[in-house]
Scaffold this motif. Structure first.
Motif, PDB file in Angstrom:
ATOM      1  N   ASP A   1      65.960   0.272  -6.205  1.00 23.20           N
ATOM      2  CA  ASP A   1      66.386  -0.785  -5.275  1.00 23.20           C
ATOM      3  C   ASP A   1      65.305  -1.083  -4.244  1.00 23.20           C
TER       4      ASP A   1
ATOM      5  N   ILE B   1      62.401  -3.160  -6.012  1.00 22.14           N
ATOM      6  CA  ILE B   1      62.671  -4.575  -6.307  1.00 22.14           C
ATOM      7  C   ILE B   1      62.953  -5.396  -5.055  1.00 22.14           C
ATOM      8  N   ARG B   2      63.227  -4.742  -3.950  1.00 20.92           N
ATOM      9  CA  ARG B   2      63.492  -5.438  -2.691  1.00 20.92           C
ATOM     10  C   ARG B   2      62.301  -6.308  -2.282  1.00 20.92           C
ATOM     11  N   ASP B   3      61.086  -5.899  -2.647  1.00 24.91           N
ATOM     12  CA  ASP B   3      59.873  -6.623  -2.262  1.00 24.91           C
ATOM     13  C   ASP B   3      59.467  -7.704  -3.259  1.00 24.91           C
ATOM     14  N   PHE B   4      60.203  -7.884  -4.352  1.00 23.28           N
ATOM     15  CA  PHE B   4      59.852  -8.899  -5.337  1.00 23.28           C
ATOM     16  C   PHE B   4      59.999 -10.301  -4.744  1.00 23.28           C
ATOM     17  N   ARG B   5      59.020 -11.146  -4.952  1.00 22.52           N
ATOM     18  CA  ARG B   5      59.106 -12.543  -4.515  1.00 22.52           C
ATOM     19  C   ARG B   5      60.141 -13.298  -5.338  1.00 22.52           C
ATOM     20  N   ILE B   6      60.207 -12.984  -6.619  1.00 18.81           N
ATOM     21  CA  ILE B   6      61.204 -13.566  -7.507  1.00 18.81           C
ATOM     22  C   ILE B   6      62.206 -12.458  -7.818  1.00 18.81           C
ATOM     23  N   PRO B   7      63.464 -12.638  -7.435  1.00 22.71           N
ATOM     24  CA  PRO B   7      64.449 -11.568  -7.626  1.00 22.71           C
ATOM     25  C   PRO B   7      64.633 -11.202  -9.099  1.00 22.71           C
ATOM     26  N   VAL B   8      65.055  -9.966  -9.317  1.00 20.21           N
ATOM     27  CA  VAL B   8      65.374  -9.486 -10.655  1.00 20.21           C
ATOM     28  C   VAL B   8      66.547 -10.307 -11.173  1.00 20.21           C
ATOM     29  N   GLU B   9      66.458 -10.694 -12.426  1.00 21.92           N
ATOM     30  CA  GLU B   9      67.550 -11.449 -13.050  1.00 21.92           C
ATOM     31  C   GLU B   9      68.616 -10.462 -13.510  1.00 21.92           C
ATOM     32  N   THR B  10      69.836 -10.654 -13.057  1.00 23.48           N
ATOM     33  CA  THR B  10      70.921  -9.762 -13.455  1.00 23.48           C
ATOM     34  C   THR B  10      71.988 -10.543 -14.209  1.00 23.48           C
TER      35      THR B  10
END
Length: 77
Positions: free
Chosen positions: A63, A66-75
């Motif tokens: 968690d 992925i918090r720093d991803f510019r494009i969020p994780v696809e769920t």
């Protein structure tokens, strides 16, 4: 007469988060918490060509990553 077949099995005994060092509980070869497992072999156009990287992350460390991803994780689901 008895005939036997020798079986060799591999069972996960312990998983440790590579980032924080937390031990993720394993019972009968199955994890008791969520764990993010990576097993990746780098390709030709990488500085790590042919290297295989493997690691495990506990859910909290995943968690955080992925918090720093510019494009969020696809769920889904």
């Amino acid at each position: 007469m008895r005939q036997y077949q020798l079986k060799e099995t591999k069972e996960v005994k312990k998983i440790i988060c590579n980032k924080c060092g937390k031990e993720i509980p394993v019972v009968n070869g199955r994890t008791e918490e969520g764990v993010f497992c990576v097993d990746y072999t780098w390709g030709y156009f990488s500085e790590k060509d042919g290297e295989r990287h493997t690691f495990d992350l506990c859910e909290d460390c995943y968690d955080e990553m992925i918090r720093d991803f510019r494009i969020p994780v696809e769920t889904k689901g």
